[in-house]
Design a protein around this motif. Structure first.
Motif, PDB file in Angstrom:
ATOM      1  N   LEU A   1      14.892  -2.446  -5.734  1.00  0.00           N
ATOM      2  CA  LEU A   1      13.851  -2.207  -4.542  1.00  0.00           C
ATOM      3  C   LEU A   1      13.233  -0.977  -4.394  1.00  0.00           C
ATOM      4  N   LEU A   2      14.374   0.174  -4.499  1.00  0.00           N
ATOM      5  CA  LEU A   2      13.730   1.672  -4.516  1.00  0.00           C
ATOM      6  C   LEU A   2      13.094   2.029  -5.525  1.00  0.00           C
ATOM      7  N   VAL A   3      13.441   1.439  -6.779  1.00  0.00           N
ATOM      8  CA  VAL A   3      12.629   1.965  -7.889  1.00  0.00           C
ATOM      9  C   VAL A   3      11.280   1.132  -7.777  1.00  0.00           C
ATOM     10  N   ILE A   4      11.009   0.106  -7.288  1.00  0.00           N
ATOM     11  CA  ILE A   4       9.838  -0.412  -7.119  1.00  0.00           C
ATOM     12  C   ILE A   4       9.087   0.129  -6.070  1.00  0.00           C
ATOM     13  N   LEU A   5       9.709   0.829  -5.159  1.00  0.00           N
ATOM     14  CA  LEU A   5       8.903   1.409  -3.807  1.00  0.00           C
ATOM     15  C   LEU A   5       8.503   2.693  -4.327  1.00  0.00           C
ATOM     16  N   LEU A   6       9.389   3.388  -5.229  1.00  0.00           N
ATOM     17  CA  LEU A   6       8.850   4.836  -5.817  1.00  0.00           C
ATOM     18  C   LEU A   6       7.724   4.700  -6.784  1.00  0.00           C
ATOM     19  N   SER A   7       7.771   3.467  -7.528  1.00  0.00           N
ATOM     20  CA  SER A   7       6.782   3.372  -8.462  1.00  0.00           C
ATOM     21  C   SER A   7       5.399   3.049  -7.702  1.00  0.00           C
ATOM     22  N   TYR A   8       5.111   2.122  -6.611  1.00  0.00           N
ATOM     23  CA  TYR A   8       4.228   2.091  -5.905  1.00  0.00           C
ATOM     24  C   TYR A   8       3.898   3.460  -5.431  1.00  0.00           C
ATOM     25  N   ILE A   9       4.641   4.342  -4.808  1.00  0.00           N
ATOM     26  CA  ILE A   9       4.157   5.573  -4.487  1.00  0.00           C
ATOM     27  C   ILE A   9       3.781   6.366  -5.243  1.00  0.00           C
ATOM     28  N   VAL A  10       3.998   6.574  -6.711  1.00  0.00           N
ATOM     29  CA  VAL A  10       3.765   7.265  -7.510  1.00  0.00           C
ATOM     30  C   VAL A  10       2.196   6.944  -7.920  1.00  0.00           C
ATOM     31  N   ILE A  11       2.194   5.770  -8.000  1.00  0.00           N
ATOM     32  CA  ILE A  11       0.907   5.035  -8.301  1.00  0.00           C
ATOM     33  C   ILE A  11      -0.316   5.360  -7.407  1.00  0.00           C
ATOM     34  N   LEU A  12       0.213   5.210  -6.153  1.00  0.00           N
ATOM     35  CA  LEU A  12      -0.723   5.717  -4.987  1.00  0.00           C
ATOM     36  C   LEU A  12      -1.152   7.087  -5.197  1.00  0.00           C
ATOM     37  N   GLY A  13      -0.018   8.056  -5.637  1.00  0.00           N
ATOM     38  CA  GLY A  13      -0.579   9.482  -5.911  1.00  0.00           C
ATOM     39  C   GLY A  13      -1.437   9.575  -6.891  1.00  0.00           C
ATOM     40  N   ILE A  14      -1.387   8.897  -7.930  1.00  0.00           N
ATOM     41  CA  ILE A  14      -1.959   8.929  -9.276  1.00  0.00           C
ATOM     42  C   ILE A  14      -3.584   8.623  -8.965  1.00  0.00           C
ATOM     43  N   PHE A  15      -3.609   7.316  -8.277  1.00  0.00           N
ATOM     44  CA  PHE A  15      -4.954   6.991  -8.113  1.00  0.00           C
ATOM     45  C   PHE A  15      -5.667   7.311  -6.522  1.00  0.00           C
ATOM     46  N   LEU A  16      -4.737   8.404  -5.888  1.00  0.00           N
ATOM     47  CA  LEU A  16      -5.303   8.798  -4.552  1.00  0.00           C
ATOM     48  C   LEU A  16      -6.758   9.171  -4.597  1.00  0.00           C
TER      49      LEU A  16
END
Length: 491
Positions: free
Chosen positions: A32-47
């Motif tokens: 679950l943490l890996v999924i959460l981190l993935s979402y946060i990184v994607i948020l940063g990339i497309f911010l």
């Protein structure tokens, strides 16, 4: 010296029975943490694209700079409720020839491993490299990013100091939420704009590098002040000091004794919630449950999806009920054998837990009434969600409580602590939220909104009318499994 501290910490974690017994759960949590981190990184990339879409007439870096103050405030409140302070780790070293300054430095620096300290790297570093550096140059962009990072670290050290100072004062968390809400409202109605100040400072970092002195000084001040403060209190007497203020708070409910055996049992549950670190976390989460609607109700996209609004209503009006109810037996796992041998009937025992969930849910509902500002549809849905929660979900939690056989240590905090948590706890919550959505959505589609709301309410009312029958069912189920539960709690 630090390497020995780290080595001892690592061995302590690896040799913990909790680590070995919950290996499967740890893997699941890691996933679950890996999924959460993935979402946060994607948020940063497309911010940059998100900000361009949300605010079309303003540069993304200016929008981000203005919103940073709210990012810091919200993360600070989340840290206050979720982040633990590494205090008790120092006790085994206090009788050894170890300098207190070394212990204080280690305790301070060990807080840097917290996930929140590195969120700016995941969110704002991709945005800095992708957007800010292109328009302002790499040196200015990196100063802008490190300004954010240093402020986040300074807040981390300030939080550790605040949590040590505020031991036994959980109301401080509510004060922080009130301050943030007030600042947001003042900003929203153009009375006092703290976001403008935030934008002025962080945009200034892009043109005047000397502004970086402010976050650097803040970081150094809170780091050394924290070490100084820890050195002054790092004694066994201080670290193991009992919290007395919560006792007086729970004692204010003594009038519950006037309601007979069930009242006394409800009072014991209230005292258990207030007096233990793990159970107090449920109380700390209540403001988050109540404010959950502010994420969705102002958004028109969600307002057109009534099924989703049912989910939000259930979460707002039943947040405490679910957080408390999924561990309804485990809270008392330490003295479960006493409960089995007590003369108090299991029916009264379950009835008290049911009434506690009902009373707290009804009281908290009154704090959700201001959501009427977003429309009467939301208001009526929340009433239906409350009735469904106390008429159906609370009884369902009583019945499923017998499936939780994991012992819980109430003296430890809940943040990143999965002791006493099993897969069952996650599975139990899902039907509480999903089933009413599946009931409501087709009824609304065929018969309309009013019929859907009335049907959910009717289910809840029927549950309340026949609650004694369903409590008896839960008790019979518990009696069949009580010895298996006791065996699990003894491990």
């Amino acid at each position: 010296m630090f390497k020995w501290f780290i080595l001892h910490q690592w061995k302590s974690a690896r040799r913990s029975s909790i680590w070995q017994k919950n290996l499967g759960l740890n893997i699941f949590i890691g996933f679950l943490l890996v999924i959460l981190l993935s979402y946060i990184v994607i948020l940063g990339i497309f911010l940059d694209q998100i900000l361009l879409e949300v605010v079309k007439d303003k540069d993304p870096e200016a929008v981000a700079s203005g919103g940073l103050i709210y990012y810091f405030l919200i993360v600070f409140v989340m840290r206050f409720f979720m982040q633990t302070i590494p205090a008790m780790q120092a006790i085994p070293y206090l009788h050894l020839p170890v300098k207190r300054s070394s212990l204080a430095s280690y305790l301070t620096l060990s807080s840097m491993t917290n996930f929140f300290n590195w969120m700016p790297v995941l969110i704002f570093l991709p945005f800095t490299l992708k957007w800010v550096a292109e328009f302002h140059g790499m040196p200015s962009a990196m100063i802008w990013f490190f300004g954010i990072l240093f402020f986040e670290w300074a807040l981390n050290f300030k939080l550790i100091w605040l949590k040590r100072k505020s031991t036994g004062k959980p109301w401080l968390g509510f004060v922080l939420i009130a301050i943030i809400t007030s600042l947001f409202l003042l900003d929203n109605y153009d009375i006092f704009s703290i976001s403008n100040i935030s934008e002025w400072f962080f945009m200034g970092l892009l043109v005047q590098p000397l502004y970086i002195i402010v976050p650097v000084v803040a970081l150094l001040f809170w780091y050394f002040y924290n070490i100084f403060f820890i050195k002054s209190i790092i004694y066994v007497e201080d670290l193991s000091q009992k919290e007395k203020s919560d006792h007086s708070l729970s004692d204010s409910f003594v009038k519950l004794k006037e309601f007979g055996v069930v009242g006394e049992l409800v009072l014991k549950e209230v005292r258990l919630l207030f007096r233990n670190k793990r159970s107090r976390t449920v109380l700390f989460l209540i403001p988050m449950f109540l404010l959950y609607g502010l994420i969705f109700y102002p958004n028109e996209i969600y307002n057109t999806k009534s099924g989703w609004l049912v989910f939000v209503g259930l979460f707002i009006t039943g947040g405490f009920l679910m957080a408390y109810g999924q561990y309804i037996m485990a809270w008392e796992s330490a003295h479960f054998d006493f409960i089995l041998s007590s003369k108090t009937s299991f029916y009264d025992y379950f009835k008290a837990k049911y009434y506690l969930m009902v009373i707290v849910s009804v009281v908290l509902y009154f704090f959700t009434i201001p959501y009427i500002y977003f429309g009467m549809e939301i208001f009526y849905l929340n009433i239906a969600a409350l009735i469904y929660n106390i008429g159906v979900n609370a009884l369902l939690l009583l019945y499923t409580a017998s499936y939780n056989k994991k012992r819980m240590d109430l003296s430890k905090g809940a943040m990143m602590n999965y002791q006493g948590v099993g897969i069952n706890n996650f599975l139990i919550v899902l039907p509480l939220l999903i089933i009413p959505m599946l009931i409501y959505a087709p009824i609304k589609a065929f018969f309309g909104y009013e019929v859907g709301v009335m049907f959910l309410s009717l289910l809840g009312i029927l549950g309340m009318i026949f609650h004694k029958y369903f409590i008896n069912l839960a008790v019979k189920h518990f009696q069949e499994k009580r010895y298996g539960i006791a065996e699990g709690y003894r491990q």
